[in-house]
Motif scaffolding. Structure first.
Motif, mmCIF file in Angstrom:
data_model
loop_
_atom_site.group_PDB
_atom_site.id
_atom_site.type_symbol
_atom_site.label_atom_id
_atom_site.label_comp_id
_atom_site.label_asym_id
_atom_site.label_seq_id
_atom_site.Cartn_x
_atom_site.Cartn_y
_atom_site.Cartn_z
ATOM 1 N N TYR A 126 0.833 -1.198 0.000
ATOM 2 C CA TYR A 126 0.000 0.000 0.000
ATOM 3 C C TYR A 126 0.870 1.252 0.000
ATOM 4 C CZ TYR A 126 -2.759 3.904 1.472
ATOM 5 O OH TYR A 126 -3.318 5.160 1.516
ATOM 6 N N MET A 127 1.881 1.285 0.840
ATOM 7 C CA MET A 127 2.731 2.469 0.928
ATOM 8 C C MET A 127 3.494 2.714 -0.368
ATOM 9 S SD MET A 127 2.230 4.145 3.640
ATOM 10 C CE MET A 127 3.611 5.265 3.396
ATOM 11 N N LEU A 128 3.893 1.652 -1.030
ATOM 12 C CA LEU A 128 4.575 1.802 -2.315
ATOM 13 C C LEU A 128 3.652 2.478 -3.325
ATOM 14 C CD1 LEU A 128 6.965 1.252 -4.205
ATOM 15 C CD2 LEU A 128 5.955 -0.993 -4.688
ATOM 16 N N LYS A 129 2.415 2.014 -3.390
ATOM 17 C CA LYS A 129 1.456 2.628 -4.311
ATOM 18 C C LYS A 129 1.181 4.071 -3.903
ATOM 19 C CE LYS A 129 -3.092 2.235 -6.410
ATOM 20 N NZ LYS A 129 -4.156 1.330 -6.869
ATOM 21 N N ALA A 130 0.983 4.311 -2.622
ATOM 22 C CA ALA A 130 0.662 5.661 -2.151
ATOM 23 C C ALA A 130 1.783 6.646 -2.466
ATOM 24 C CB ALA A 130 0.375 5.639 -0.652
ATOM 25 N N CYS A 131 3.025 6.233 -2.247
ATOM 26 C CA CYS A 131 4.155 7.129 -2.514
ATOM 27 C C CYS A 131 4.307 7.402 -4.003
ATOM 28 C CB CYS A 131 5.443 6.536 -1.947
ATOM 29 S SG CYS A 131 5.502 6.544 -0.136
ATOM 30 N N ARG A 132 4.072 6.387 -4.813
ATOM 31 C CA ARG A 132 4.179 6.613 -6.260
ATOM 32 C C ARG A 132 3.043 7.492 -6.768
ATOM 33 N NH1 ARG A 132 6.199 0.748 -8.762
ATOM 34 N NH2 ARG A 132 8.363 0.917 -8.019
ATOM 35 N N GLU A 133 1.853 7.313 -6.223
ATOM 36 C CA GLU A 133 0.727 8.153 -6.638
ATOM 37 C C GLU A 133 0.938 9.600 -6.199
ATOM 38 O OE1 GLU A 133 -1.495 7.316 -8.648
ATOM 39 O OE2 GLU A 133 -2.171 5.255 -8.390
ATOM 40 N N ALA A 134 1.558 9.797 -5.051
ATOM 41 C CA ALA A 134 1.787 11.155 -4.559
ATOM 42 C C ALA A 134 2.743 11.931 -5.460
ATOM 43 C CB ALA A 134 2.334 11.110 -3.133
ATOM 44 N N LYS A 135 3.659 11.210 -6.098
ATOM 45 C CA LYS A 135 4.568 11.813 -7.087
ATOM 46 C C LYS A 135 5.457 12.905 -6.479
ATOM 47 C CE LYS A 135 0.913 11.126 -10.516
ATOM 48 N NZ LYS A 135 -0.117 10.807 -9.530
ATOM 49 N N ILE A 136 5.821 12.739 -5.222
ATOM 50 C CA ILE A 136 6.712 13.718 -4.584
ATOM 51 C C ILE A 136 8.162 13.364 -4.888
ATOM 52 C CG2 ILE A 136 7.453 14.767 -2.429
ATOM 53 C CD1 ILE A 136 4.726 14.092 -1.254
ATOM 54 N N THR A 155 8.946 9.886 -5.884
ATOM 55 C CA THR A 155 8.945 8.711 -6.754
ATOM 56 C C THR A 155 7.609 8.690 -7.475
ATOM 57 O OG1 THR A 155 9.355 6.315 -6.854
ATOM 58 C CG2 THR A 155 7.976 7.104 -5.038
ATOM 59 N N SER A 156 7.512 7.884 -8.515
ATOM 60 C CA SER A 156 6.255 7.798 -9.263
ATOM 61 C C SER A 156 6.240 6.487 -10.037
ATOM 62 C CB SER A 156 6.112 8.976 -10.233
ATOM 63 O OG SER A 156 7.066 8.877 -11.280
ATOM 64 N N TRP A 157 5.093 6.168 -10.621
ATOM 65 C CA TRP A 157 5.001 4.957 -11.432
ATOM 66 C C TRP A 157 5.884 5.091 -12.673
ATOM 67 C CZ3 TRP A 157 3.112 0.948 -9.133
ATOM 68 C CH2 TRP A 157 2.101 1.096 -8.177
ATOM 69 N N HIS A 158 5.947 6.281 -13.245
ATOM 70 C CA HIS A 158 6.701 6.476 -14.474
ATOM 71 C C HIS A 158 8.209 6.526 -14.231
ATOM 72 C CE1 HIS A 158 3.199 6.829 -16.899
ATOM 73 N NE2 HIS A 158 2.751 7.907 -16.275
ATOM 74 N N GLU A 159 8.587 7.089 -13.092
ATOM 75 C CA GLU A 159 10.015 7.196 -12.780
ATOM 76 C C GLU A 159 10.268 6.786 -11.335
ATOM 77 O OE1 GLU A 159 12.414 10.298 -14.762
ATOM 78 O OE2 GLU A 159 10.501 11.354 -14.972
ATOM 79 N N PRO A 160 10.269 5.496 -11.076
ATOM 80 C CA PRO A 160 10.508 5.021 -9.710
ATOM 81 C C PRO A 160 11.890 5.434 -9.207
ATOM 82 C CG PRO A 160 9.644 3.262 -11.114
ATOM 83 C CD PRO A 160 10.005 4.389 -12.015
ATOM 84 N N ASN A 161 11.911 5.884 -7.955
ATOM 85 C CA ASN A 161 13.162 6.283 -7.302
ATOM 86 C C ASN A 161 13.548 5.139 -6.363
ATOM 87 O OD1 ASN A 161 15.086 7.303 -5.502
ATOM 88 N ND2 ASN A 161 14.268 9.392 -5.628
#
Length: 864
Positions: A636-646, A648-654
């Protein structure tokens, strides 16, 4: 078909839960008391689809679900159980993949495909037909150089593959592939590749020459020349590039999706292409199997997915109503707080997001929200200006995810301006900027302007967006905003104006969904139970008066609306939300625990810089979903952080940042002192959260409309956003508990809180009442608020349905702690029997009397 709608039960179909599996639980659903099974999309989707919204072939039932034979058996069993069917359909988009033969044909033959007009491909009129596909893992040149693109043979046809994706090589490229470019047919086909205007003459030539090319390809396949040519391309990127340049599509790296994609996507998903359902031919082709179901009496209703993506939602719904004149039509329409469903849509209501948003706020205590806000701002350092955050994130989405759409619309707007002498010299950059700011400022998902129809609500929404966009925009010449406002408000639009407005209205909901639901909702975490589809995260509590007003509106205008409390689109299930909302009653305790936990879990950051926003979200998530496994929490946290796009993101994972969060989540679960403190904090929240869950479920069962139950939520359900809320449901366990319910009294049901038995027991009893006393739940059975008296009147919500039913539920029971003082509820004249406890009451009744044996009350007038 079932005439009475006592309740719907949503099932998510996929390869792991097929129509056969759904058929096996129909006896349970019948015993539970629902009248209709509410199915997720069941037409042929991409194999392995977890949801069915990526339809690839609308002419047949999905093979993953068991195919046509499984559908027939399911329908037969449902009819035998007197269960109706509400089916979810997807008119807005289809799969843009090799599994979709229509899409494949368009890529192979471009404007000469019979399906070219099916997809919403937006190209400039003076340019040749070309679909820009942005799915490559790297830039095009890099992908070629790395050998990530290769030609393969499938059934004697050549395709280009890139990992799991493949695209057809069209006839114009076969000459380049075979080294036979001098053949006349390939000369003509290559000429037609650059044709800007395709008419009957060009189509005839293409058909003739493509047929000749087929013969050349077949000969090459038989001789082995085709296989040899394919093999040679694998070591020669220049040759492969030459072949790829002779297609009706271009392949690009994924990073260019927002700038180059020229087909309307479902939001930002390149694998889903918008279709032109406004075309009669497209409507007929995509609805043929649905029409057959209707004709055979298999469907009682349709749920329309994402109508806001359609060019003309009302026109589509009118055509659909002609197919289903006697069944029900529900639209997945997201309404903002005070927005109302269009009165001229021929539907029976929405899927219930707006009900969910209102009833969800009943359990949030506005009186203590300032303290909660201060704690959030202090701990995270994040802004608490929600409207400003929404604008910021919508603008980012417009300029990144949908920049190509904005540029196209900007060019169209400039063309309209330059076609008239008064506006010919408006600056292109100012027009584009004004358009971007108005799109960002729009506070509803979209407007519904057509060539000759402009509703006052749409005119007001657009006007307010223009006015809001003007504020703080002194650098933009006012004439740009004036031009936009005047264009939208015209009594009648010409063809170019209509095209511009229609395309902008399809873009607006995508910007809202991606900017708010899929970004801001993961950034503004003050009280995450607020952050729900169809709700506004900045709105917390709701007064009883406002809630009554909303229910009265449903009663008067949409008495058959679906009433949802959990859906497959939820950010959190109903039981997670009711528990988290309790934090609004105890902000001081929450603030104290927050700082204590931050100290206890500090080592979990492993000397890395803490992310207080993520930490704040972790704690609320654990409170709402506990007990939860480490793996579910981390996913859940992985999805939440990627959706927040602060960071990391789905397009450019950090990877580094995500490793930091993963380490923190793991460390939290490995800190015994924290877990002990967490469980001690949660313990007094569990029962009040469950009481609130029972309360909102009872309201859903009695309020005007049709109660909808998402799979598994008849027991306590502590699920998070998908895919967490699509985990398998233990229906055998539910059937066992339901069998126990029949002979249980209220005290016996509440003797087993942990299993969820009280919730199941109440649902079964009230659904039985809805069947037995259908007249009391008919559309003419009006909604009437009842107001308590005394010191805690605000802690009691009560209403009368028709003349014979009264629902009464407590609010803020955690801080009330059973002390009702002098609070009384005056009942209407007559003797009223408590449907749960069997006790009788009349006149002034004390809450303690109503809730003595069960935490909520449903009263029935005796003798009625």
């Amino acid at each position: 078909m079932s005439d009475e709608w006592t309740g719907t039960y949503r099932l998510q179909l996929h390869a792991g839960f097929t129509l056969g599996d759904a058929e096996r639980i129909l006896p349970y659903l019948s015993e539970l008391g629902v009248s209709h099974v509410y199915l997720s999309p069941c037409l042929q989707a991409v194999p392995g689809s977890a949801h069915g919204y990526d339809v690839a072939d609308p002419s047949r039932i999905s093979a993953d679900l068991g195919g046509e034979s499984a559908w027939s058996r399911f329908i037969e069993t449902a009819r035998a159980r007197d269960l109706g069917i509400l089916l979810d359909i997807v008119p807005n988009h289809m799969s843009a993949s090799a599994y979709n033969p229509w899409w494949d044909d368009v890529l192979a033959h471009g404007p000469f495909s019979e399906y070219a007009g099916y997809f919403d491909i937006r190209r400039q009129a003076d340019q040749p037909f070309c679909v820009h596909i942005c799915t490559l893992a790297h830039a095009y040149g890099e992908s070629l150089a790395k050998g990530e693109l290769s030609v393969t043979l499938q059934g004697g046809r050549a395709r280009v593959e890139h990992f799991n994706n493949s695209w057809p090589l069209g006839p114009a490229s076969w000459g380049a592939l075979l080294g036979a470019e001098r053949t006349d047919c390939f000369d003509e086909l290559n000429r037609l590749l650059g044709e800007r205007h395709v008419g009957a003459k060009e189509r005839a030539i293409y058909r003739r020459e493509a047929g000749r090319a087929e013969s050349v390809l077949e000969d090459a396949h038989r001789s082995g020349d085709l296989a040899r040519a394919v093999q040679l391309t694998r070591g020669d990127p220049n040759w492969l590039h030459t072949v790829l340049e002779r297609q009706f599509f271009r392949l690009h790296g994924w990073k260019l999706a927002g700038e180059l994609t020229n087909y309307r996507r479902f939001f930002d998903i390149g694998a889903l292409s918008g279709i032109r359902t406004e075309s009669a031919a497209v409507f007929e082709a995509t609805h043929r199997r649905i029409e057959k179901m209707i004709g055979e009496g298999e469907l009682d209703g349709l749920r329309i997915d994402h109508p806001d993506g359609l060019r003309d939602p009302r026109g589509y719904l009118e055509r659909l109503r002609a197919l289903l004149p006697h069944g029900r039509i529900y639209v997945e329409k997201i309404l903002e707080n005070e927005e109302r469903l269009a009165e001229d849509w021929p539907v029976d209501g929405t899927v219930g997001y707006e009900f969910l948003a209102k009833v969800n706020r009943l359990w949030m205590d506005d009186r203590r929200m300032d303290a909660l806000t201060a704690t959030y701002a202090d701990f995270t350092g994040h802004t608490v200006n929600f409207p400003a955050l929404v604008r910021e994130k919508k603008r980012e989405i417009v300029e990144s995810t949908f920049s190509a759409d904005l540029e196209r619309l900007g060019r169209a707007l400039l063309g309209i301006a330059r076609s008239r002498w008064p506006t010919r010299d408006l600056r292109p950059s100012h027009l584009r900027e004004a358009l971007a700011r108005v799109t960002t400022a729009l506070t509803v998902y979209r407007t519904y302007r057509t060539a000759d129809t402009l509703h006052p609500s749409d005119e007001r929404a657009f006007g307010e967006a223009v006015q809001s966009a003007r504020i703080g925009s002194p650098e933009i010449e006012p004439a740009a905003f004036d031009f936009l406002a005047a264009l939208f408000a015209k009594p009648r639009l010409d063809e170019s104006e209509q095209e511009f407005v229609a395309q902008w209205q399809q873009l607006a909901p995508a910007v809202m969904a991606k900017g708010v639901e899929d970004t801001t909702f993961y950034l503004f975490d003050r009280l995450v139970s607020c952050n729900e589809v169809g709700a506004q995260a900045s709105l917390t509590g709701i007064s009883a008066e406002k809630f009554h007003e909303f229910c009265h509106y449903l009663s008067e205008r949409w008495p058959n609306n679906l009433l949802a409390t959990s859906t497959h689109d939820n950010k959190r299930s109903e039981d997670v939300r009711t528990r988290i909302s309790l934090l609004s009653e105890i902000p001081d305790r929450w603030a104290e625990a927050l700082h204590q936990w931050s100290q206890l879990t500090a080592p979990a950051w492993r000397n890395r810089t803490p992310d207080r926003h993520a930490e704040y979200l972790v704690y609320q998530t654990l409170i709402g979903a506990w007990p939860i496994t480490h793996e579910r929490c981390w996913q859940y946290m992985l999805k939440a952080c990627r959706e927040a796009k602060i960071r990391t993101s789905w397009h450019e994972p950090n990877a580094s940042y995500e490793a930091n969060i993963a380490g923190f989540v793991e460390g939290v679960f490995q800190t015994p002192d924290f877990i002990e403190s967490l469980e001690a904090f949660i313990a007094p929240l569990i029962l009040p959260g469950r009481i609130n869950s029972l309360a909102q479920t009872l309201i859903k069962l009695i309020a005007p409309g049709v109660p909808d139950f998402y799979q598994g939520t008849e027991l306590w359900d502590l699920s998070l956003v998908d895919p967490d809320n699509r985990r398998p449901v233990d229906f055998d366990r539910r059937a066992e508990l339901l069998a126990r319910c029949r002979d249980l009294s209220a005290p016996e049901a509440t003797g087993d809180w942990e299993s969820g038995l009280p919730k199941l027991w109440m649902i079964q009893r009230v659904l039985a009442l809805r069947r037995w006393r259908a007249g009391d739940f008919a559309s003419q059975s009006q909604y009437h608020p009842l107001v308590a008296q005394g010191a805690h009147l605000g802690n009691l919500l009560a209403f009368r349905r028709g003349e014979n039913l009264i629902a009464v539920v407590p609010r803020f029971s955690m801080t009330l702690a059973g002390d009702w003082s002098d609070t009384r509820l005056w009942l209407p004249r007559g003797v009223w029997k408590n449907w749960f406890s069997g006790t009788r009451a009349q006149g002034a009744v004390e809450p303690a009397e109503l809730f003595g044996e069960f935490p909520v009350a449903l009263l029935i007038r005796e003798g009625s």
